[in-house]
Scaffold this active site. Structure first.
Site, PDB file in Angstrom:
ATOM      1  CD  GLU A 342      -2.439  -1.686   0.140  1.00  0.00           C
ATOM      2  OE1 GLU A 342      -2.766  -0.750  -0.730  1.00  0.00           O
ATOM      3  OE2 GLU A 342      -2.813  -2.770   0.049  1.00  0.00           O
ATOM      4  CE1 TYR A 429      -4.741  -6.998  -7.822  1.00  0.00           C
ATOM      5  CE2 TYR A 429      -3.138  -6.474  -6.327  1.00  0.00           C
ATOM      6  CZ  TYR A 429      -4.347  -6.231  -6.663  1.00  0.00           C
ATOM      7  OH  TYR A 429      -5.271  -5.614  -5.946  1.00  0.00           O
TER       8      TYR A 429
END
Ligand code: BES
Ligand code: ZN
Length: 618
Positions: A342, A429
C-alpha cells in the site's frame, strides 16, 4: 424536504439538529435513453470529454440513526469545449434532492432539479443528466451543487452495529470506493481519468471520530447540537476512487521516533491499537526504504487505519490513510508486506493513476514490482521470490477459472460495459509483475530499469495514463478521413492486429462513421465481418451471411467461417455452409467443411445435425 441557508451553503434542514430527515421530495424523471459513456473510461457516464472537475467540496452529515450520509457535494468544474450546456454525473444508492448551478459572477444559485433526468444501468449505477442554465466557453469554470441523501443500496459504505466493532460501544462506518463505488458516497464524475483536489466538512454526533484520505484541520465542536464537524483538505489531485471516510471510536498512535512520518489508527485499547502499532513498528522504515528505491514521497505523512474484520481487502491505498484489514496483524509480522504494497501505491496508483479499469495493471502490477523490491531489501531475496512464486500459482489458477480465451486472463481485460469488479483477479498484479520483471531482464542492469520506473513516475506525476487499449490519441478522429477503400483496408488491418482490445462500442462507432457493414468492396468485408463476429457486433451478422452467399472466393469465405467457429458460433457457420454448399465450388466446399467441422467436441445437437445433413447430401 426543507432547505435552509447557512452562510453560503444550503443544507438539509434537519442536519443541524444532529440527524438527517428524508421527506418526500419531487423525484427526478427517469429516461431510458442511455447517455454515452465517458470516452476515457467505459465505467463512467461522466461526459469527461466536455467537462472536468478540478475541485470538489463535500459538506456532509454522517447519521448513524438511519445509516445514511446526507449533504451537499459542490463540484468546481472546467468546460473543455465551447458551448457546454450539459453535465452528466455518476451516482448510486442515493436520492438526489436538488441540483443547483452557481452563477460565476453573482454567486447566486439557480435550481435545475426539475430539468434533470436520470438513466439507470444495472452494472454502473445511475447517470444524472443536468441541462445547464448557462452555456460555457472552453476553459471557463462552472459550479454545481448537488444535495443528496444516501440509502442502504449504496455499495461503498459498510454500516456496523456496536456488536460488530472491537470496543463494542459505538457504531462504525467505512467506505471502500475502488473501483466504481465512490458514486454511492456522493455524486461524482466517478472515473480515474479525472483528478481533483478536495475539501470536506464532515459532521457526526459526539464522540464519533471522522477520518478521511486527506489532511486534517482543527475540528469545530458544535455546542448547540452535540456534534463535531471535522475539516479536511487534499491539495494533491486524486481520482475519486481514492476518496475514503471512516467514522467510529477511533484513536491515533504515532509510530517510531519524533522524526517519523507514520501512525496507526484503530479503535483504542491494548488488544487493538497497541497491538497493531507493535506489529507495524517498522512502518516508517518501510516508507523510508520505498522512498529510497523510488522518488521523494509527495503526500506528507503516512497512516494506516486498521478497520474491523469485515473490511473486504487486505489493504486499500487511500492517500495519507491506508485502510487495512486486521488480518494483516498476525503477531509475527508475516503480513506486514501488505503495508509495503500500500505504501508503494503512493507512487504507482495514487501519483501515476490508471486512466480506466482495463489499465488496472498500471496500478497493481507496478506496485507489486516495487513492493517485492523493498521486501527483498528488508526481508531478503528469498522472501520476495517466494511471494513471486505464490503469485504465479494464483495467477494461473485465476486464468484457468476465466479461461485462456477471454481477455480477463490478459493484462488488458476488455470490459464492454460490465462491472470492472467482474474482471478483478490476480492477473493485473502478477502478470503485470512478471511483465515488468521480463523487461527488467532485457536491460543491461536492474539499475537501468529502476531509473526507468523513477523517470516514469516523475514524467506522469499527478496524471492518469493508459498504455493502449481503447486509448484515443488526440488525432483519433483522423480515421474518418479513410474514405478511400484502400485506406479503410489498411485501417481495418491495424484494427484486426489488435482485435482483442477492440470493444463493441468502438466497432459501433466505426460503423457509424465509415459504414463498413454496408461497404460493397469485398476486401473490406474480408476484415470487417470477422472483426464484428469476434466482438459480438450483432448488427453486421445478416450482412456477413449475405457476404458468404453472394460470392464464393475462398479468401473471402475462410476468415468469416473461421471467426464464427472461433467465437462460439459453429452452429451458425454450419447453417450458412449448408445453405451455400450447392453454390460453392467443390474446392471451397472442402475447405469450408474442414473449418466448420475442425476438431472440437461438438454438442449432441451439432452431431445430430451433421449426421442428418450427411444423409441428405452425401
Ligand atoms: N488497491 C488494491 C485493492 C483493490 C483493487 C480494491 C481493485 C478494489 C479494486 C490494494 O492495493 C491491494 O492490492 N490490496 C491487496 C494487497 C496485496 C496485493 C498485498 C489485498 O487487499 O489483498
Ligand atoms: Zn494494490
Amino acid at each position: 424536504m426543507k432547505h435552509i441557508l447557512i452562510g453560503s451553503c444550503i443544507v438539509v434542514a434537519a442536519y443541524c439538529n444532529g440527524f438527517l430527515q428524508q421527506d418526500d421530495v419531487p423525484s427526478i424523471k427517469q429516461t431510458t435513453v442511455a447517455p454515452p459513456v465517458c470516452i476515457n473510461d467505459l465505467s463512467s457516464y461522466a461526459n469527461c470529454d466536455a467537462v472536468t472537475t478540478y475541485h470538489f467540496h463535500l459538506d456532509a452529515f454522517v447519521d448513524f440513526t438511519q445509516s445514511a450520509i446526507g449533504g451537499n457535494q459542490t463540484l468546481n468544474m472546467t468546460s473543455l469545449k465551447d458551448g457546454l450546456n450539459q453535465v452528466v454525473i455518476d451516482y448510486q444508492g442515493m436520492q438526489i434532492i436538488s441540483v443547483l448551478e452557481q452563477d460565476q459572477t453573482t454567486g447566486a444559485f439557480t435550481d435545475l432539479t426539475s430539468a434533470c433526468t436520470h438513466y439507470d444501468d444495472a452494472n454502473l449505477g445511475s447517470a444524472l443528466i443536468i441541462p445547464l442554465k448557462n452555456t460555457y466557453l472552453k476553459d471557463s469554470n462552472l459550479t454545481l451543487r448537488l444535495q443528496y441523501l444516501t440509502n442502504l443500496n449504496g455499495k461503498a459504505m459498510s454500516w456496523l452495529t456496536e456488536a460488530q466493532t472491537a470496543t463494542k460501544i459505538m457504531k462504525y462506518m467505512f467506505t471502500q470506493c475502488e473501483p466504481i463505488y465512490c458514486r454511492s458516497v456522493a455524486p461524482f464524475q466517478d472515473t480515474p481519468s479525472i483528478k481533483s483536489s478536495y475539501s470536506a466538512n464532515i459532521t457526526a454526533k459526539n464522540p464519533y471520530v471522522v477520518k478521511l484520505s486527506g489532511r486534517e484541520r482543527e475540528p469545530t465542536v458544535n455546542a448547540n447540537d452535540n456534534t463535531t464537524t471535522y475539516h479536511f483538505y487534499q491539495d494533491i489531485k486524486i481520482p475519486s476512487y481514492l476518496f475514503a471516510i471512516a467514522v467510529g471510536n477511533l484513536a491515533v498512535q504515532h509510530i517510531g521516533d519524533q522524526y517519523s512520518r507514520s501512525s496507526v489508527i484503530s479503535e483504542p485499547g491494548v488488544e487493538f491499537l497497541e497491538r497493531y502499532a507493535n506489529e507495524l513498528s517498522e512502518l516508517d522504515e518501510l516508507l523510508n526504504a520505498t522512498e529510497a528505491w523510488m522518488t521523494p514521497y509527495i503526500w506528507g505523512n503516512y497512516t494506516i487505519l486498521i478497520l474491523p474484520p469485515s473490511f473486504p481487502f487486505g489493504g486499500m491505498e487511500n492517500p495519507l490513510l491506508t485502510f487495512a484489514s486486521p488480518t494483516i496483524i498476525v503477531g509475527d509480522k508475516s503480513q506486514v508486506y501488505v503495508a509495503t504494497h500500500e505504501i508503494a501505491h503512493s507512487w504507482t496508483g495514487n501519483d501515476v493513476t490508471c486512466r480506466d479499469w482495463s489499465n488496472l495493471w498500471l496500478n497493481e502490477g507496478f506496485t507489486v514490482f516495487e513492493e517485492r523490491k523493498v521486501s527483498a531489501e528488508r526481508h531478503g531475496i528469498d522472501f520476495a521470490l517466494r511471494e513471486a512464486q505464490l503469485g504465479n500459482v494464483s495467477l494461473w489458477e485465476d486464468m484457468r477459472v476465466f479461461g485462456l480465451n477471454t481477455t480477463y486472463s490478459a493484462l488488458y481485460p476488455v470490459m464492454n460495459g460490465a462491472n470492472p469488479d467482474d474482471s478483478f483477479s490476480n492477473v493485473p498484479y502478477e502478470k503485470g509483475f512478471q511483465f515488468l520483471t521480463y523487461i527488467e531482464q532485457q536491460m543491461k542492469t536492474p539499475a537501468d530499469f529502476r531509473r526507468f520506473i523513477q523517470d516514469y513516475v516523475l514524467a506522469h506525476a499527478q496524471t492518469s495514463i493508459t498504455l493502449g487499449g481503447d486509448s484515443s490519441p488526440p488525432n483519433f478522429q483522423d480515421y474518418i478521413k479513410a474514405t478511400d477503400p484502400q485506406l479503410k483496408v489498411i485501417f481495418l488491418n491495424r484494427l484486426l492486429a489488435r482485435s482483442t482490445e477492440v470493444s463493441v462500442k468502438v466497432v459501433a462507432k466505426i460503423d457509424a462513421d465509415l459504414n463498413c457493414t454496408g461497404e460493397p468492396n469485398p476486401e473490406i468485408g474480408q476484415r470487417w465481418f470477422p472483426l464484428t463476429i469476434q466482438v459480438g457486433y450483432g448488427k453486421a451478422l445478416a450482412k456477413a451471411q449475405y457476404y458468404v452467399s453472394y460470392q464464393g472466393r475462398l479468401k473471402y469465405l475462410q476468415p468469416v467461417y473461421r471467426a464464427l467457429v472461433d467465437n462460439g458460433m459453429r452452429d451458425t457457420a454450419y447453417q450458412w455452409f449448408l445453405l451455400n454448399q450447392n453454390f460453392y465450388h467443390p474446392i471451397a466446399v472442402d475447405s469450408i467443411r474442414a473449418i466448420v467441422l475442425q476438431s472440437h467436441s461438438p454438442s449432441q445437437y451439432t452431431l445430430e445435425r451433421i449426421s442428418y445433413a450427411m444423409q441428405r447430401f452425401w
